[in-house]
Design a protein around this motif. Structure first.
Motif, mmCIF file in Angstrom:
data_model
loop_
_atom_site.group_PDB
_atom_site.id
_atom_site.type_symbol
_atom_site.label_atom_id
_atom_site.label_comp_id
_atom_site.label_asym_id
_atom_site.label_seq_id
_atom_site.Cartn_x
_atom_site.Cartn_y
_atom_site.Cartn_z
ATOM 1 N N VAL A 1 2.171 6.294 -7.245
ATOM 2 C CA VAL A 1 1.075 7.014 -7.896
ATOM 3 C C VAL A 1 1.264 8.523 -7.739
ATOM 4 O O VAL A 1 1.007 9.292 -8.669
ATOM 5 C CB VAL A 1 -0.292 6.549 -7.320
ATOM 6 C CG1 VAL A 1 -1.415 7.494 -7.708
ATOM 7 C CG2 VAL A 1 -0.600 5.136 -7.786
ATOM 8 N N ASN A 2 1.734 8.955 -6.566
ATOM 9 C CA ASN A 2 1.889 10.393 -6.308
ATOM 10 C C ASN A 2 3.147 11.000 -6.930
ATOM 11 O O ASN A 2 3.163 12.190 -7.222
ATOM 12 C CB ASN A 2 1.898 10.665 -4.803
ATOM 13 C CG ASN A 2 0.528 10.487 -4.187
ATOM 14 O OD1 ASN A 2 -0.479 10.723 -4.830
ATOM 15 N ND2 ASN A 2 0.496 10.040 -2.952
ATOM 16 N N TYR A 3 4.202 10.217 -7.125
ATOM 17 C CA TYR A 3 5.472 10.792 -7.564
ATOM 18 C C TYR A 3 5.815 10.558 -9.035
ATOM 19 O O TYR A 3 6.650 11.265 -9.571
ATOM 20 C CB TYR A 3 6.624 10.264 -6.700
ATOM 21 C CG TYR A 3 6.714 10.944 -5.359
ATOM 22 C CD1 TYR A 3 7.457 12.105 -5.190
ATOM 23 C CD2 TYR A 3 6.033 10.440 -4.255
ATOM 24 C CE1 TYR A 3 7.532 12.738 -3.963
ATOM 25 C CE2 TYR A 3 6.101 11.068 -3.026
ATOM 26 C CZ TYR A 3 6.849 12.211 -2.889
ATOM 27 O OH TYR A 3 6.917 12.838 -1.676
ATOM 28 N N LEU A 4 5.224 9.567 -9.655
ATOM 29 C CA LEU A 4 5.571 9.290 -11.045
ATOM 30 C C LEU A 4 4.663 10.073 -11.990
ATOM 31 O O LEU A 4 3.487 10.299 -11.693
ATOM 32 C CB LEU A 4 5.481 7.785 -11.331
ATOM 33 C CG LEU A 4 6.472 6.922 -10.564
ATOM 34 C CD1 LEU A 4 6.268 5.448 -10.916
ATOM 35 C CD2 LEU A 4 7.906 7.340 -10.834
ATOM 36 N N ASP A 5 5.226 10.453 -13.115
ATOM 37 C CA ASP A 5 4.482 11.245 -14.095
ATOM 38 C C ASP A 5 3.652 10.386 -15.038
ATOM 39 O O ASP A 5 3.015 10.910 -15.936
ATOM 40 C CB ASP A 5 5.444 12.099 -14.926
ATOM 41 C CG ASP A 5 6.101 13.186 -14.107
ATOM 42 O OD1 ASP A 5 5.506 13.614 -13.095
ATOM 43 O OD2 ASP A 5 7.217 13.601 -14.469
ATOM 44 N N PHE A 6 3.698 9.079 -14.857
ATOM 45 C CA PHE A 6 2.934 8.187 -15.721
ATOM 46 C C PHE A 6 2.080 7.269 -14.841
ATOM 47 O O PHE A 6 2.380 7.069 -13.669
ATOM 48 C CB PHE A 6 3.862 7.381 -16.640
ATOM 49 C CG PHE A 6 4.941 6.629 -15.915
ATOM 50 C CD1 PHE A 6 4.723 5.349 -15.435
ATOM 51 C CD2 PHE A 6 6.190 7.212 -15.698
ATOM 52 C CE1 PHE A 6 5.708 4.659 -14.753
ATOM 53 C CE2 PHE A 6 7.191 6.538 -15.030
ATOM 54 C CZ PHE A 6 6.952 5.255 -14.554
ATOM 55 N N ASN B 1 0.829 -1.211 0.000
ATOM 56 C CA ASN B 1 0.000 0.000 0.000
ATOM 57 C C ASN B 1 0.864 1.261 0.000
ATOM 58 O O ASN B 1 0.537 2.244 -0.680
ATOM 59 C CB ASN B 1 -0.946 0.004 1.205
ATOM 60 C CG ASN B 1 -2.009 -1.063 1.079
ATOM 61 O OD1 ASN B 1 -2.401 -1.431 -0.024
ATOM 62 N ND2 ASN B 1 -2.470 -1.575 2.211
ATOM 63 N N GLU B 2 1.937 1.256 0.761
ATOM 64 C CA GLU B 2 2.838 2.421 0.797
ATOM 65 C C GLU B 2 3.533 2.598 -0.546
ATOM 66 O O GLU B 2 3.682 3.728 -1.041
ATOM 67 C CB GLU B 2 3.857 2.251 1.918
ATOM 68 C CG GLU B 2 3.223 2.324 3.291
ATOM 69 C CD GLU B 2 4.077 1.735 4.391
ATOM 70 O OE1 GLU B 2 4.029 2.284 5.502
ATOM 71 O OE2 GLU B 2 4.790 0.737 4.155
ATOM 72 N N VAL B 3 3.933 1.492 -1.145
ATOM 73 C CA VAL B 3 4.578 1.554 -2.463
ATOM 74 C C VAL B 3 3.617 2.154 -3.479
ATOM 75 O O VAL B 3 3.973 3.068 -4.234
ATOM 76 C CB VAL B 3 5.069 0.154 -2.906
ATOM 77 C CG1 VAL B 3 5.501 0.159 -4.365
ATOM 78 C CG2 VAL B 3 6.193 -0.329 -2.003
#
Length: 177
Positions: free
Chosen positions: A139-144, A132-134
């Motif tokens: 989801v929040n940090y990647l641009d894709f 869940n943390e991963v």
């Protein structure tokens, strides 16, 4: 000859430019993507294509390549290791930039970066992360977009015994590979 005159006009005499023994570069190798990023950063500041940047611009590069958690004194001490006369210089060349960053990267900088990255996932400082943390961080940090298969693949690479928890050691192994 014209390039040398430009360097002298822009940064003073060559005595004020930091140059290093390029044979030292092989002692502290950097990953290819980091070398490319360093070259891009150097080129950004070397607008006149002299082959040198100011110490102020060099400090900006250092900040972006892992020196941001260090005090000015710690940075100055690190720079003196590359060249005992470094702090008297007015400019540096790309090889000096590579040596200073390479020295730091190979003498603990890559592990420090891995710890900072792991901490993005392990916000509660438990020493491990779960699926869940991963998912939340990716989801929040990647641009894709990241899908569940991507998350599961990441977990399989980091969690060799399928416990559902990834410790720093296993995370760092993947991060630094």
């Amino acid at each position: 000859m014209e390039r040398r005159n430009t360097v002298s006009k822009t940064y003073g005499s060559s005595n004020n430019a930091a140059r290093i023994d390029t044979s030292k570069l092989s002692l502290y190798p950097l990953p290819g993507d980091m070398l490319a990023d360093l070259q891009d950063a150097f080129t950004f500041y070397d607008k006149e294509d002299t082959g040198y940047i100011t110490i102020a611009h060099f400090r900006n590069i250092l900040h972006n390549f892992g020196f941001h958690n260090m005090s000015k004194k710690e940075i100055d001490d690190e720079l003196k290791r590359a060249d005992s006369q470094f702090l008297q210089k007015q400019s540096v060349d790309i090889d000096t930039v590579k040596l200073v960053i390479g020295y730091r990267w190979n003498k603990g900088g890559k592990e420090e970066e891995a710890k900072e990255s792991f901490h993005l996932f392990d916000k509660r400082d438990r020493g491990y992360i779960n699926v869940n943390e991963v998912k939340t961080v990716l989801v929040n940090y990647l641009d894709f977009p990241v899908n569940d298969n991507d998350i599961q693949e990441f977990m399989l690479q980091c969690d060799p015994n399928s416990s559902g928890q990834v410790g720093f050691k296993d995370y760092a192994k993947l991060y630094l590979s």
